[in-house]
Design a protein around this motif. Structure first.
Motif, PDB file in Angstrom:
ATOM      1  N   ILE A 127      46.301  47.995  28.743  1.00  0.00           N
ATOM      2  CA  ILE A 127      46.583  46.609  28.376  1.00  0.00           C
ATOM      3  C   ILE A 127      45.368  46.047  27.661  1.00  0.00           C
ATOM      4  N   THR A 128      45.631  45.342  26.586  1.00  0.00           N
ATOM      5  CA  THR A 128      44.584  44.614  25.872  1.00  0.00           C
ATOM      6  C   THR A 128      44.938  43.137  25.960  1.00  0.00           C
ATOM      7  N   ILE A 129      43.948  42.330  26.290  1.00  0.00           N
ATOM      8  CA  ILE A 129      44.150  40.890  26.464  1.00  0.00           C
ATOM      9  C   ILE A 129      43.475  40.144  25.325  1.00  0.00           C
ATOM     10  N   TYR A 130      44.201  39.211  24.718  1.00  0.00           N
ATOM     11  CA  TYR A 130      43.545  38.317  23.778  1.00  0.00           C
ATOM     12  C   TYR A 130      43.319  36.992  24.500  1.00  0.00           C
ATOM     13  N   PRO A 131      42.043  36.637  24.655  1.00  0.00           N
ATOM     14  CA  PRO A 131      41.724  35.380  25.342  1.00  0.00           C
ATOM     15  C   PRO A 131      42.253  34.189  24.562  1.00  0.00           C
ATOM     16  N   ARG A 132      42.729  33.213  25.295  1.00  0.00           N
ATOM     17  CA  ARG A 132      43.216  31.974  24.697  1.00  0.00           C
ATOM     18  C   ARG A 132      42.350  30.837  25.216  1.00  0.00           C
ATOM     19  N   LYS A 133      42.367  29.746  24.493  1.00  0.00           N
ATOM     20  CA  LYS A 133      41.572  28.586  24.882  1.00  0.00           C
ATOM     21  C   LYS A 133      41.919  28.197  26.319  1.00  0.00           C
ATOM     22  N   GLY A 134      40.895  28.074  27.145  1.00  0.00           N
ATOM     23  CA  GLY A 134      41.081  27.692  28.538  1.00  0.00           C
ATOM     24  C   GLY A 134      41.362  28.866  29.465  1.00  0.00           C
ATOM     25  N   ASP A 135      41.419  30.077  28.925  1.00  0.00           N
ATOM     26  CA  ASP A 135      41.680  31.266  29.742  1.00  0.00           C
ATOM     27  C   ASP A 135      40.464  32.179  29.724  1.00  0.00           C
ATOM     28  N   GLU A 136      39.397  31.744  30.370  1.00  0.00           N
ATOM     29  CA  GLU A 136      38.193  32.557  30.402  1.00  0.00           C
ATOM     30  C   GLU A 136      38.445  33.756  31.321  1.00  0.00           C
ATOM     31  N   ILE A 137      38.092  34.934  30.833  1.00  0.00           N
ATOM     32  CA  ILE A 137      38.321  36.170  31.575  1.00  0.00           C
ATOM     33  C   ILE A 137      37.014  36.939  31.620  1.00  0.00           C
ATOM     34  N   ASP A 138      36.607  37.341  32.813  1.00  0.00           N
ATOM     35  CA  ASP A 138      35.390  38.131  32.981  1.00  0.00           C
ATOM     36  C   ASP A 138      35.743  39.602  32.794  1.00  0.00           C
ATOM     37  N   LYS A 139      35.279  40.186  31.702  1.00  0.00           N
ATOM     38  CA  LYS A 139      35.635  41.584  31.403  1.00  0.00           C
ATOM     39  C   LYS A 139      35.126  42.545  32.471  1.00  0.00           C
TER      40      LYS A 139
END
Length: 191
Positions: A127-139
């Motif tokens: 799965i590859t995630i594209y971050p969106r505004k307001g969706d901070e993700i710690d890799k």
């Protein structure tokens, strides 16, 4: 072949979707990206959803001659709602020589534990995630087969486009020129 699946309502498709598909293709060294037009997302009930075939035609027209990015109607033949696990299983059966991976938004990743058979998806597909505004993700907290797409933040949404049309505002900066008139006409009629 290595195939990236980028599913969505594409209600309507916009320049952000296309930019993400290009980045996914390039960064993950894929042979193709299939923009999977979804008839019904089980986690979203959208009363403003255009007819499946109309959305597919707009995706096809928007993609034009883009190499390796394909408009896909595969889920049209599957039962509704469209569960990603079922789609991936059927794709793997129908195309046994292909390897499939997913591109999802940061908002979908945050709700991923609500997806049907999410553990099985994680166990069997990358799965590859594209971050969106307001969706901070710690890799650093992601499973080993989940990665972040390295792309600039794209601040366009299909909802915003539909709202602009309602208010009579231009959408030329949001959708490919080839579909501006189609989008305006389709969403003016349905409002």
């Amino acid at each position: 072949m290595n195939i990236g699946i980028f599913g969505g309502s594409f209600n309507p498709i916009h320049n952000g979707h296309i930019a993400l598909a290009k980045a996914f293709l390039r960064q993950k060294h894929l042979d193709e990206v299939w923009l999977m037009v979804s008839p019904q997302n089980p986690l979203k009930r959208n009363n403003a959803l255009l007819d499946d075939k109309m959305r597919l035609r707009m995706v096809e027209k928007a993609l034009g001659n883009l190499p390796k990015i394909i408009a896909c109607n595969y889920e049209f033949q599957l039962p509704k709602p469209s569960y990603t696990w079922n789609t991936l299983q059927r794709l793997s059966e129908d195309f046994p020589n292909h390897h499939f991976s997913l591109l999802i938004g940061g908002d979908n990743w945050k709700a991923f534990n609500k997806w049907y058979r999410h553990e099985d998806i994680l166990a069997n597909y990358s799965i590859t995630i594209y971050p969106r505004k307001g969706d901070e993700i710690d890799k650093n907290e992601l499973p080993s087969n989940v990665s972040l797409l390295n792309s600039q933040l794209i601040n366009i949404s299909s909802t915003e486009i539909r709202e602009r049309i309602k208010m009579g505002k231009p959408i030329g900066d949001c959708v490919p020129n080839e579909i501006i008139d189609d989008v305006k006409k389709a969403y003016t009629i349905c409002t």
